[in-house]
Design a protein around this motif. Sequence first.
Motif, PDB file in Angstrom:
ATOM      1  N   VAL A  56      51.366  39.692  32.789  1.00 48.34           N
ATOM      2  CA  VAL A  56      50.046  40.285  32.996  1.00 48.34           C
ATOM      3  C   VAL A  56      50.134  41.706  33.540  1.00 48.34           C
ATOM      4  O   VAL A  56      51.023  42.027  34.336  1.00 48.34           O
ATOM      5  N   ASP A  88      37.394  40.549  29.789  1.00 52.51           N
ATOM      6  CA  ASP A  88      38.444  39.547  29.960  1.00 52.51           C
ATOM      7  C   ASP A  88      39.796  40.236  29.860  1.00 52.51           C
ATOM      8  O   ASP A  88      40.048  41.006  28.926  1.00 52.51           O
ATOM      9  N   GLU A  90      43.962  39.297  31.227  1.00 50.95           N
ATOM     10  CA  GLU A  90      44.848  38.437  32.002  1.00 50.95           C
ATOM     11  C   GLU A  90      45.204  39.183  33.286  1.00 50.95           C
ATOM     12  O   GLU A  90      45.721  40.294  33.240  1.00 50.95           O
ATOM     13  N   SER A  91      44.895  38.560  34.425  1.00 46.87           N
ATOM     14  CA  SER A  91      45.144  39.228  35.698  1.00 46.87           C
ATOM     15  C   SER A  91      45.604  38.226  36.744  1.00 46.87           C
ATOM     16  O   SER A  91      45.402  37.021  36.599  1.00 46.87           O
ATOM     17  N   ASP A  93      44.416  37.616  39.578  1.00 47.64           N
ATOM     18  CA  ASP A  93      43.339  36.880  40.236  1.00 47.64           C
ATOM     19  C   ASP A  93      42.338  36.265  39.239  1.00 47.64           C
ATOM     20  O   ASP A  93      41.305  35.764  39.635  1.00 47.64           O
ATOM     21  N   ASP A  94      42.654  36.338  37.949  1.00 51.64           N
ATOM     22  CA  ASP A  94      41.810  35.773  36.885  1.00 51.64           C
ATOM     23  C   ASP A  94      40.377  36.318  36.890  1.00 51.64           C
ATOM     24  O   ASP A  94      39.450  35.643  36.472  1.00 51.64           O
ATOM     25  N   GLU A  95      40.204  37.554  37.355  1.00 50.78           N
ATOM     26  CA  GLU A  95      38.869  38.151  37.424  1.00 50.78           C
ATOM     27  C   GLU A  95      38.597  39.165  36.316  1.00 50.78           C
ATOM     28  O   GLU A  95      37.525  39.743  36.265  1.00 50.78           O
ATOM     29  N   GLY A  96      39.574  39.453  35.451  1.00 52.48           N
ATOM     30  CA  GLY A  96      39.365  40.439  34.404  1.00 52.48           C
ATOM     31  C   GLY A  96      39.603  41.849  34.906  1.00 52.48           C
ATOM     32  O   GLY A  96      40.214  42.063  35.952  1.00 52.48           O
TER      33      GLY A  96
END
Length: 148
Positions: A56, A88, A90-91, A93-96
Motif C-alpha cells: 500500500v 478508495d 488501499e491504505s 488505516d483503510d480510510e482511502g
Amino acid sequence: MELSDILDENIIFPKANYTSKEEVLNGLADLFKKEGYIRDTQEFLQAVYNRENEGVTGIGNLLAIPHGKSESVESPGVAIATLNSKVDWESLDDEGAQIVFLIAIGTENSKDHLTLLSQIARKLGNDEVNTKLLSAQNKKEIVQILTS
C-alpha cells in the motif's frame, strides 16, 4: 534532493474532482507528461502500478504517496492533488485518500525517491498540515504550506 527544490505549481492540482485511484494516477501522470517530466505516460504508470502491487502507498490520514521509478522519467518530480472528496485507496488505516503526492523518479535516482518519501511523510505526519492542504484554494497556497 529537497522537496522544496522540486515543487512545481504546474504539476499541482488543488480541489480536483477525481473519483477513483485510477483517475488520480492518470491525471497526475498526464500532468507529468504535459510538463516534460516523463516521456511515456503508460510506461511510467506501469512502474507506478508495479509498485502499488508490492504494498500500500496510502499511509493513512487520507494521504497517499504513490511512486514509480521508470526510465521514462526525464526529471524527478512530485505531482500533487488535493481531492474534493476521498477516493478508495488501499491504505494503512483503510480510510482511502484525499491528498495524493505522485513521485516520479528515474531508475538512476533511487536514493532521491527515498529522501522525498521521507520528507513528505515527515511533513504530512502533522494533522494541521493536512487540514491546511485540504482547505488550500490554489497552487501557491499548497506550495506555501509545504515549504513553511
